[in-house]
Scaffold this active site. Structure first.
Site, PDB file in Angstrom:
ATOM      1  N   CYS A  22     -20.579 -69.313   7.932  1.00  0.00           N
ATOM      2  CA  CYS A  22     -19.248 -69.233   7.308  1.00  0.00           C
ATOM      3  C   CYS A  22     -18.572 -70.595   7.399  1.00  0.00           C
ATOM      4  O   CYS A  22     -19.069 -71.518   8.040  1.00  0.00           O
ATOM      5  CB  CYS A  22     -18.396 -68.178   7.998  1.00  0.00           C
ATOM      6  SG  CYS A  22     -18.129 -68.522   9.759  1.00  0.00           S
ATOM      7  N   CYS A  25     -17.901 -71.794  10.856  1.00  0.00           N
ATOM      8  CA  CYS A  25     -19.076 -72.401  11.501  1.00  0.00           C
ATOM      9  C   CYS A  25     -19.168 -73.876  11.125  1.00  0.00           C
ATOM     10  O   CYS A  25     -19.426 -74.739  11.978  1.00  0.00           O
ATOM     11  CB  CYS A  25     -20.357 -71.694  11.059  1.00  0.00           C
ATOM     12  SG  CYS A  25     -20.470 -69.973  11.543  1.00  0.00           S
ATOM     13  N   ASP A 431     -21.551 -79.005 -25.064  1.00  0.00           N
ATOM     14  CA  ASP A 431     -22.455 -80.080 -25.456  1.00  0.00           C
ATOM     15  C   ASP A 431     -22.780 -79.867 -26.937  1.00  0.00           C
ATOM     16  O   ASP A 431     -22.711 -78.738 -27.430  1.00  0.00           O
ATOM     17  CB  ASP A 431     -23.728 -80.003 -24.614  1.00  0.00           C
ATOM     18  CG  ASP A 431     -24.787 -80.987 -25.057  1.00  0.00           C
ATOM     19  OD1 ASP A 431     -24.460 -82.168 -25.225  1.00  0.00           O
ATOM     20  OD2 ASP A 431     -25.937 -80.556 -25.259  1.00  0.00           O
ATOM     21  N   ASP A 650     -27.352 -77.735 -22.221  1.00  0.00           N
ATOM     22  CA  ASP A 650     -28.757 -77.317 -22.189  1.00  0.00           C
ATOM     23  C   ASP A 650     -29.699 -78.396 -21.698  1.00  0.00           C
ATOM     24  O   ASP A 650     -30.896 -78.174 -21.607  1.00  0.00           O
ATOM     25  CB  ASP A 650     -29.207 -76.871 -23.586  1.00  0.00           C
ATOM     26  CG  ASP A 650     -29.382 -78.059 -24.532  1.00  0.00           C
ATOM     27  OD1 ASP A 650     -28.615 -79.033 -24.410  1.00  0.00           O
ATOM     28  OD2 ASP A 650     -30.276 -78.005 -25.389  1.00  0.00           O
ATOM     29  N   ASP A 654     -26.647 -82.811 -18.920  1.00  0.00           N
ATOM     30  CA  ASP A 654     -25.478 -81.944 -18.706  1.00  0.00           C
ATOM     31  C   ASP A 654     -25.385 -81.449 -17.269  1.00  0.00           C
ATOM     32  O   ASP A 654     -24.385 -80.848 -16.880  1.00  0.00           O
ATOM     33  CB  ASP A 654     -25.540 -80.723 -19.639  1.00  0.00           C
ATOM     34  CG  ASP A 654     -25.586 -81.107 -21.107  1.00  0.00           C
ATOM     35  OD1 ASP A 654     -24.813 -82.003 -21.496  1.00  0.00           O
ATOM     36  OD2 ASP A 654     -26.376 -80.518 -21.852  1.00  0.00           O
TER      37      ASP A 654
END
Length: 762
Positions: A22, A25, A431, A650, A654
């Site tokens: 967590c 931690c 894009d 894609d 990107d």
């Protein structure tokens, strides 16, 4: 002394960290390391389970590891590849949680059956006791350890609720099993709640397993990015070639790049010419021509020619390494989202504990002769009815149904955070190539000189001529096919593909020649033909008819690349090649804009092409000729303005922006790296799925809110009754068994409400 300190050599290293579960931690690890002798600074990246430590010669990685081991954490030492080590640790953790969940479920099943159907069978209680011990204190031990860690930081979360409710239910059940006469003497039947405690552990463990599975997959994108860089390269020294490891290359080295090889470093071309696939940088599918003096980048792929390059940037300074680093930083810079349930639990747990203590105290003071028994029963009833089962199920059940609903509609959702955030998106970046457009250059227009013939491709109309001319044009098309079939230019493939679909057959040329950066030349039956750009025709002093010149200009303004076909005297035809816009792009963008989402387009393509595409799909804001870093910087710009940003792409180029965005969406046909970085993948590459994904997010979040409402209604009504508010009125004191049944019913109502999403339309 001061001089000695100044002369101390410092080391900066990144280590994988084990044992963190967590944000608390991560904070503990960072604090412990920062206060360790010899440590200058320590920065924990909880998202990637790593810590970067700057330390001097007064300490060592082994000493740092010892400091953390004392409180249950650790560093993975002696590893060359930090990312691979992190992935190994995450995979180990997932496998461990998986085994714990399966083990707990197998032992819980008989406990559940005994508790629900054979509750009065005395031996069944002893069997349940024996089976419950490993479920709670072996398979479920992490809940108690994490609850203790939270308590040490003065905090409470779902683990605290789980540990409290299951621990109290177990202890109470053990007491009732060992000393049933204590209750019999007081006229109370002693029930046991082993099944309630174990079922909670199994439910919550299953949710943890799903979380760890998602976390163990976060590093695959970086691994694939790193894989773009070759492990070896061919260096030229004193006229001799030598294969060396990538780590051995030096600035100024002369490197041979063979056909099909990846460029290992950033540099410039010294000799040779070829076409390079630079889609990882620009996103454009058309390879770029490289000749002496041109820049090349690590990770790009050489096509057919050979190059000799000079290394100008190596190692971590290359563009590819910077992309890898920025993706890692972007993934880690997002603080882990504290689940809504954990936020509620932070308030709810202390309140429930307070109510249970007040209940116990009140009964001890005013409970009369049966004060202690009533106090214990009421306090346990409060804790059991406030059990986090419904609260714990509220979010994951809605998320799981939402994810399933998305999969049915070709929307793959890998991350619950994205599903929760989707409905808040108010700015989306698209894009161009492969997202708005098809990502494949194709012939869309064709015109013969002097209007003698036009072939219909795209919006160009057809006009047929006499049979004899049709035959002549057919011969010319065969010659053009023969020329382009031998050409190495990437656009030639589009011409060849189109002509073959038109059933044109190739012919044999008497001579063929490639003209660098211009096109190709061939001889057939003593006559010379050319295919290439306009510069080729101008250099050969070939006549260009005005009608073709005018049309070529129009096509260029429409973002089409023009290919010229000519004989030795005049231009015969022009072809327009374009990356076509997907049929669904315009309508999807309109839906997003109507929903109040600002739509932006970013592309590595030139400004003219970008403007033409943006105009066709109705996008007002766009940027052209952008690098991968420019895309992620633009995402940060929008986020700085308070926007919730979605990025759709894609390509490898990107990936950095996808990692930085609040919601990341990859197109299904794109690169593996883009899909690994993105939290949502559209299988069909249909942009219409984006508004659907956002609507699904809206429905899912509504389901979560409804679930939390019902979970709290039960607690709002049940806790006071469990505490005994009705006892002074009608003598009713809630039995913990009834409290357990009420808890189970609240869980059932949450699950049923989540399942309603299955029938919703998105």
């Amino acid at each position: 002394m001061e001089t000695a300190e100044q002369n101390q050599k410092t080391h900066k290293e990144t280590f994988p960290v084990t044992g963190m579960t967590c944000a608390a931690c991560a904070s503990s690890v960072e604090t412990i390391l920062q206060y360790s002798d010899g440590v200058k600074s320590a920065s924990v990246n909880f998202a990637t389970n790593t810590v970067q430590v700057e330390y001097d010669d007064n300490t060592s990685p082994e000493k740092l590891n010892e400091a953390l081991t004392d409180i249950g954490y650790g560093l993975v030492l002696n590893t060359k590849n930090v990312q691979e080590a992190v992935q190994e640790e995450q995979e180990k953790k997932f496998q461990a949680v998986k085994k714990q969940t399966i083990g707990a479920a197998l032992l819980t099943l008989p406990v559940f059956i005994l508790g629900m159907f054979f509750m009065e069978w005395v031996p069944g209680r002893w069997i349940s006791l024996v089976l419950s011990i490993p479920v709670l204190f072996f398979f479920g031990k992490n809940f108690y350890l994490n609850a203790w860690k939270q308590a040490r930081h003065g905090k409470a979360n779902m683990d605290t609720l789980v540990a409290l409710s299951t621990g109290i239910a177990f202890i109470f059940s053990v007491f009732n099993t060992l000393f049933p006469e204590f209750w019999h003497q007081r006229g109370i039947h002693p029930n046991v709640y082993f099944e309630a405690a174990t079922v909670i552990i199994v439910f919550i463990s299953f949710g943890k397993m799903l979380e760890e599975k998602a976390k163990s997959q976060t590093g695959t994108a970086l691994k694939k990015l790193i894989g773009l860089q070759p492990k070896t390269l061919t260096r030229i020294q004193n006229g001799q070639t030598q294969e060396i490891k990538i780590e051995e290359v030096q600035l100024g080295d002369r490197i041979l790049i063979k056909p099909g090889e990846k460029i290992p470093v950033d540099g410039k071309v010294l000799t040779g010419s070829s076409f390079l696939d630079e889609s990882m940088i620009s996103g454009e599918p058309i390879p770029v021509e490289k000749k002496a003096g041109d820049a090349v980048f690590a990770g790009t792929i050489n096509q057919k020619g050979s190059l000799e390059i000079e290394a100008e940037k190596v190692g971590s300074s290359t563009l590819l390494s910077q992309i890898i680093q920025r993706v890692q930083e972007a993934q880690g810079s997002k603080a882990p989202v504290q689940k809504l349930v954990d936020k509620i639990a932070g308030i709810f747990v202390p309140v429930v504990m307070g109510i249970a203590l007040l209940t116990f105290g009140a009964w001890m003071i005013w409970g009369g002769e049966n004060a202690i028994s009533h106090a214990l029963l009421a306090a346990v009833s409060v804790l059991v009815i406030a059990c986090p089962c419904a609260l714990g199920l509220a979010t994951p059940t809605a998320i799981m149904v939402g994810v399933g609903k998305g999969a049915e509609n070709n929307i793959l959702i890998r991350d619950a955070e994205s599903l929760e955030l989707g409905h808040q998106v108010n700015a989306i970046i698209l894009d161009k190539t492969g997202t708005i457009t098809e990502g494949k250059p194709t012939v869309v227009s064709w015109q013969w000189a002097e209007g003698s013939r036009q072939l219909a491709v795209g919006n160009v109309q057809t006009s047929l001529r006499a049979t004899q001319e049709q035959s002549n044009l057919s011969d010319l098309r065969e010659i053009l096919l023969a020329l382009e079939s031998k050409s190495e230019h990437p656009l030639a493939e589009a011409v060849v593909k189109y002509l073959k679909t038109e059933n044109v057959e190739s012919t044999d040329l008497d001579h063929f020649e490639s003209i660098t950066a211009r096109g190709v030349k061939g001889i057939k039956d003593g006559k010379t033909y050319f295919a290439g750009n306009q510069k080729l025709l101008q250099e050969q002093e070939i006549l260009i008819p005005e009608d073709l010149k005018t049309t070529a200009k129009e096509w260029s303004e429409q973002a089409q690349t023009v290919i010229w076909f000519a004989d030795e005297q005049k231009a015969l035809a022009i072809l327009g090649i374009q990356d076509q816009i997907k049929p669904s792009s315009k309508s999807a963008i309109e839906k997003l804009q109507k929903a109040g989402v600002e739509v932006y387009m970013l592309t590595g393509d030139n400004h003219q092409t970008a403007a033409a595409v943006a105009k066709q799909v109705g996008i007002q804001e766009f940027r052209a000729e952008v690098m991968p870093t420019d895309k992620s910087e633009f995402v940060k710009e929008l986020q700085a303005k308070g926007k919730v940003v979605a990025m759709v792409g894609d390509g490898i180029n990107d990936s950095e922006a996808l990692a930085q965005a609040d919601v990341s969406i990859a197109m299904g046909h794109g690169s593996d790296i883009a899909m690994d970085v993105a939290k949502i993948t559209l299988i069909t590459s249909d942009l219409e799925k984006i508004p659907q994904a956002f609507h699904l997010s809206h429905l899912t979040v509504n389901g979560i809110k409804q679930n939390l409402f019902w979970a709290f209604i039960y607690n709002l009504i049940g806790i006071p009754i469990a505490a005994g508010v009705l006892y002074p009125i009608n003598g009713f004191l809630l039995d913990p068994m009834i409290a357990g049944a009420a808890m189970a019913f609240s869980s059932l109502s949450v699950v049923m409400n989540s399942l309603r999403l299955k029938n919703s339309k998105i």
